[in-house]
Write a protein that holds these residues in place. Structure first.
Motif, PDB file in Angstrom:
ATOM      1  N   VAL A 225      26.524  18.035  46.869  1.00  0.00           N
ATOM      2  CA  VAL A 225      25.129  18.219  47.283  1.00  0.00           C
ATOM      3  C   VAL A 225      24.193  17.723  46.193  1.00  0.00           C
ATOM      4  O   VAL A 225      23.182  17.054  46.467  1.00  0.00           O
ATOM      5  N   ALA A 226      24.510  18.033  44.944  1.00  0.00           N
ATOM      6  CA  ALA A 226      23.690  17.540  43.831  1.00  0.00           C
ATOM      7  C   ALA A 226      23.693  16.018  43.797  1.00  0.00           C
ATOM      8  O   ALA A 226      22.661  15.383  43.556  1.00  0.00           O
ATOM      9  N   ALA A 227      24.851  15.405  44.040  1.00  0.00           N
ATOM     10  CA  ALA A 227      24.950  13.959  44.034  1.00  0.00           C
ATOM     11  C   ALA A 227      24.148  13.337  45.173  1.00  0.00           C
ATOM     12  O   ALA A 227      23.605  12.238  45.037  1.00  0.00           O
ATOM     13  N   TYR A 228      24.051  14.026  46.292  1.00  0.00           N
ATOM     14  CA  TYR A 228      23.223  13.543  47.402  1.00  0.00           C
ATOM     15  C   TYR A 228      21.772  13.444  46.948  1.00  0.00           C
ATOM     16  O   TYR A 228      21.036  12.546  47.350  1.00  0.00           O
ATOM     17  N   TYR A 229      21.370  14.357  46.082  1.00  0.00           N
ATOM     18  CA  TYR A 229      19.980  14.439  45.631  1.00  0.00           C
ATOM     19  C   TYR A 229      19.707  13.539  44.428  1.00  0.00           C
ATOM     20  O   TYR A 229      18.701  12.831  44.390  1.00  0.00           O
ATOM     21  N   GLN A 230      20.601  13.555  43.442  1.00  0.00           N
ATOM     22  CA  GLN A 230      20.310  12.853  42.191  1.00  0.00           C
ATOM     23  C   GLN A 230      21.167  11.619  41.961  1.00  0.00           C
ATOM     24  O   GLN A 230      20.933  10.872  41.016  1.00  0.00           O
TER      25      GLN A 230
END
Length: 263
Positions: A225-230
């Motif tokens: 999820v973090a990788a989707y964002y950043q």
């Protein structure tokens, strides 16, 4: 999105509760001085409504309550990437007039608003009139097809766009899943054909496929999820950035709420 006075998990649940409750009286609990909308120059179908931030307010929650886009609200008010609000500050909310129940539209609307079909902002979009329920169902089908947890895919879509298609971020991300054009080209390789991010189903396919890739690469829901964002590279190099944590917390809270609703 985060408010310093309120944990992101509660903020996400508040926003989703507003969705589950269906159409709301958008301006019902706003002071009369704040309820007078005015057109947003250069943005058809938008009225700017003032709001003084109260304890418990979040960018996502305000966007849901006023029928606005979270990303437009964040960009308009020059908020940080986490959408941080401060109690007592005044923000402008770009209300989507065509999304309002007719009886609830601001009385001081200064000019007639063109019907959606004539709105330049929607030109080039395909299947953009799909309802939230239809988008939610389309995300469910694609998630099952790609082996992605349904509630997780739906939560990302809700966090990114509120389950609406004709949305473009300041960075150029598009649609329900807010996919950047370069990422869309990357996901087209997995799809085996070019994906049109302005077409709702292709946009969902690109975003859900990206989630599948990120889950495989990170072996962690939180990191995916973090990788989707950043970005995947940033997560690999630096881990989950502080600015990404409210986003991750919101998505996981929405996921849990959706999963509970499904039983």
């Amino acid at each position: 999105m985060a408010l310093r006075a309120r944990p992101p998990r509660l903020a996400a649940l508040t926003a989703l509760a507003a969705l589950a409750a269906g159409p709301v009286a958008v301006l019902a609990d706003v002071a009369p001085a704040d309820a007078r909308g005015r057109p947003w120059p250069g943005h058809p179908d938008r009225l700017l409504v003032g709001h003084v931030v109260r304890p418990g307010d979040t960018a996502t929650g305000l966007a849901t309550r006023y029928h606005a886009w979270t990303r437009e609200l964040v960009a308009l008010n020059h908020l940080d990437r986490a959408g941080t609000l401060r109690v007592g500050e005044r923000v402008r909310i770009p209300v989507v007039v065509s999304a309002l129940p007719k009886a609830k539209a601001p009385a001081a609307q200064a000019a007639p608003v063109a019907p959606p079909a004539a709105d330049p902002a929607t030109q080039g979009w395909r299947h953009w009139r799909m309802s939230r329920d239809q988008v939610r169902e389309a995300v469910r089908r694609e998630a099952q097809r790609r082996g992605v947890p349904v509630a997780l895919a739906q939560a990302v879509a809700w966090q990114e766009s509120g389950w609406h298609q004709p949305v473009t971020s300041a960075a150029g991300a598009l649609g329900v899943m807010q996919v950047l054009p370069a990422t869309g080209l990357w996901m087209s390789l997995y799809a085996g054909r070019p994906l049109d991010l302005r077409e709702t189903h292709d946009n969902i396919r690109a975003g859900v496929t990206l989630l599948r890739v990120l889950l495989d690469e990170t072996r962690s829901t939180r990191r995916a999820v973090a990788a989707y964002y950043q970005g995947l590279g940033a997560v690999r190099r630096h881990g989950i950035a502080p600015g990404s944590r409210p986003y991750v917390a919101n998505v996981l809270a929405i996921r849990d709420r959706l999963a509970a609703e499904r039983g």
